[in-house]
Design a protein around this motif. Structure first.
Motif, short mmCIF file in Angstrom:
data_model
loop_
_atom_site.label_atom_id
_atom_site.label_comp_id
_atom_site.label_asym_id
_atom_site.label_seq_id
_atom_site.Cartn_x
_atom_site.Cartn_y
_atom_site.Cartn_z
N GLU A 37 17.40 -37.42 50.50
CA GLU A 37 18.25 -37.20 49.33
C GLU A 37 18.53 -35.72 49.04
OE1 GLU A 37 16.41 -38.98 45.95
OE2 GLU A 37 14.81 -37.49 45.78
N LEU A 38 17.71 -34.82 49.60
CA LEU A 38 17.93 -33.40 49.37
C LEU A 38 18.80 -32.75 50.46
CD1 LEU A 38 14.55 -32.21 47.89
CD2 LEU A 38 16.79 -31.91 46.88
N LEU A 39 19.31 -33.52 51.38
CA LEU A 39 20.18 -32.96 52.40
C LEU A 39 21.38 -32.19 51.82
CD1 LEU A 39 20.30 -32.84 55.49
CD2 LEU A 39 21.73 -34.90 55.45
N PRO A 40 21.97 -32.65 50.70
CA PRO A 40 23.11 -31.89 50.14
C PRO A 40 22.79 -30.45 49.74
CG PRO A 40 23.08 -34.12 49.24
CD PRO A 40 21.79 -33.93 49.99
N THR A 374 14.54 -31.35 54.81
CA THR A 374 14.20 -32.37 53.81
C THR A 374 12.68 -32.39 53.63
OG1 THR A 374 14.21 -34.04 55.59
CG2 THR A 374 16.22 -33.81 54.26
N PRO A 375 12.21 -32.85 52.46
CA PRO A 375 10.76 -32.86 52.21
C PRO A 375 10.00 -33.75 53.19
CG PRO A 375 12.00 -33.16 50.17
CD PRO A 375 12.98 -33.30 51.29
N VAL A 376 8.79 -33.38 53.48
CA VAL A 376 7.91 -34.18 54.33
C VAL A 376 6.67 -34.55 53.54
CG1 VAL A 376 6.52 -34.23 56.44
CG2 VAL A 376 8.74 -33.07 56.44
N THR A 377 6.40 -35.84 53.43
CA THR A 377 5.23 -36.36 52.72
C THR A 377 4.51 -37.34 53.64
OG1 THR A 377 6.26 -38.33 51.75
CG2 THR A 377 6.60 -36.22 50.60
#
Length: 389
Positions: A37-40, A374-377
């Motif tokens: 979702e943070l790609l933009p 993008t975040p990695v969790t």
């Protein structure tokens, strides 16, 4: 409000095929939407907002980018705001989702506009655009629209190796390579399902492909179509998108120019911009891309100028804008999408890549190394990252 709110909705192609307000994306696509979702952040206009579900995670990720030396000029928000929206793509289901959140009609496309988006997203329109290039020296490409199983079988009798495509699908999905000897009950069943659910099926010869690339554009919604640049990408044997090369436009033209003349590329580019300005320049605001390929036929290299038209944001545009905004002109790298199948797998990969390819930033741009976009969790299943240098 005078800013755009960006939103990543990767189900757009399937939602257009379904074309009802009540379309529900498969669980795996919802997972992709959540993870990416943070790609933009990487392509949104400065001063805009990225709509997210997990605001704490998003703010922490943006903060980590700033600490690495990246100059992030967008903000994140978990609220649905009364403003202009810039989704990955428009469909009745996304428009309905906004309406349910209370977003005013002035910020939503009309029914006529949604119908137009669907038409111009179909492979049928790509066929029409392709046929406009007949007679242009140095190009190739054929495509047929089939309304029945009998039409498919008739064409298959004279073209022993073809590619069948559903009218609406993306990233290599809804595509099947078929040899005349493979025409069995399973293939026929798939074709019947496409005919039943989408009304027709597209068919084209199988080409001896040398490389995939795209020309990317932006429509301002006021009649002007601008050329954004080239993207050079890779697919797997099934046509599914794998990665983009991070190169300057000149470097990409240099690679393509080994096979086709630059004058041919210029003619195709000019003709596409004319097509788009006439067809959708006044009623579509956003990015779009045209997938192309270099084919080898009878000892000659030819340009297939319109394999697909993506009337939406796409990974080629993201990679193009990432290079232009976040990398030095002389640098190069790779833009990748990774899919994981178990918890902790993404974290293990992320930590290994950080150690093996430490990030180096200079003046807010990536000079060398690995960077997750993008975040990695521990629960991550999808990730976009770049490897530069």
């Amino acid at each position: 409000m005078d800013f755009d709110m960006y939103f990543f909705n990767p189900e757009n192609d399937m939602a257009l095929a379904n074309f009802t307000p009540y379309y529900k994306a498969p669980g795996e696509i919802i997972r992709m939407q959540h993870d990416l979702e943070l790609l933009p952040v990487w392509y949104a206009a400065p001063g805009s907002v990225v709509k997210v579900g997990d605001e704490d995670l998003a703010k922490g990720f943006v903060c980590s980018l700033v600490q690495k030396g990246m100059q992030v000029s967008v903000s994140v928000c978990s609220d649905w705001l009364q403003t202009d929206y810039f989704p990955w793509g428009w469909s009745p289901s996304f428009s309905f989702q906004l309406k349910k959140k209370g977003i005013g009609a002035e910020y939503l496309p009309t029914e006529a506009e949604l119908q137009m988006y669907r038409r111009y997203s179909s492979r049928e329109w790509a066929m029409e655009v392709l046929r406009s290039f007949q007679g242009v020296k140095g190009v190739c490409g054929e495509s047929w629209k089939c309304l029945s199983l009998g039409e498919v079988e008739s064409l298959l009798s004279s073209h022993p190796e073809v590619v069948l495509k559903s009218p609406w699908s993306g990233s290599g999905r809804g595509v099947a390579r078929c040899l005349a000897d493979d025409w069995n009950d399973s293939f026929q069943g798939w074709v019947k399902r496409v005919l039943r659910t989408q009304g027709f099926i597209m068919m084209e010869p199988f080409y001896n492909k040398v490389c995939d690339f795209a020309m990317e554009y932006y429509s301002d919604g006021q009649g002007h179509i601008s050329f954004v640049g080239y993207s050079l990408f890779e697919t797997d044997p099934h046509g599914n998108y794998k990665a983009n090369q991070l190169l300057s436009d000149d470097a990409i033209i240099g690679q393509i120019g080994k096979f086709v003349k630059e004058e041919t590329l210029a003619v195709v580019n000019d003709q596409l911009q004319h097509w788009f300005s006439v067809a959708l320049g006044q009623c579509y605001r956003g990015y779009l891309g045209v997938d192309m390929m270099i084919c080898r036929q009878m000892g000659h290299y030819l340009l297939h100028p319109c394999v697909e038209i993506n009337l939406r944001m796409n990974m080629g545009v993201v990679s193009r804008l990432f290079f232009d905004r976040w990398m030095e002109v002389g640098s190069r790298g790779k833009y990748m999408i990774e899919h994981y199948f178990a918890d902790e797998e993404a974290v293990a990969f992320h930590e290994m890549m950080q150690q093996k390819y430490p990030l180096q930033c200079e003046k807010g741009k990536v000079a060398k190394g690995y960077l997750s976009l993008t975040p990695v969790t521990p629960a991550t299943r999808y990730q976009v990252y770049v490897l530069v240098g």
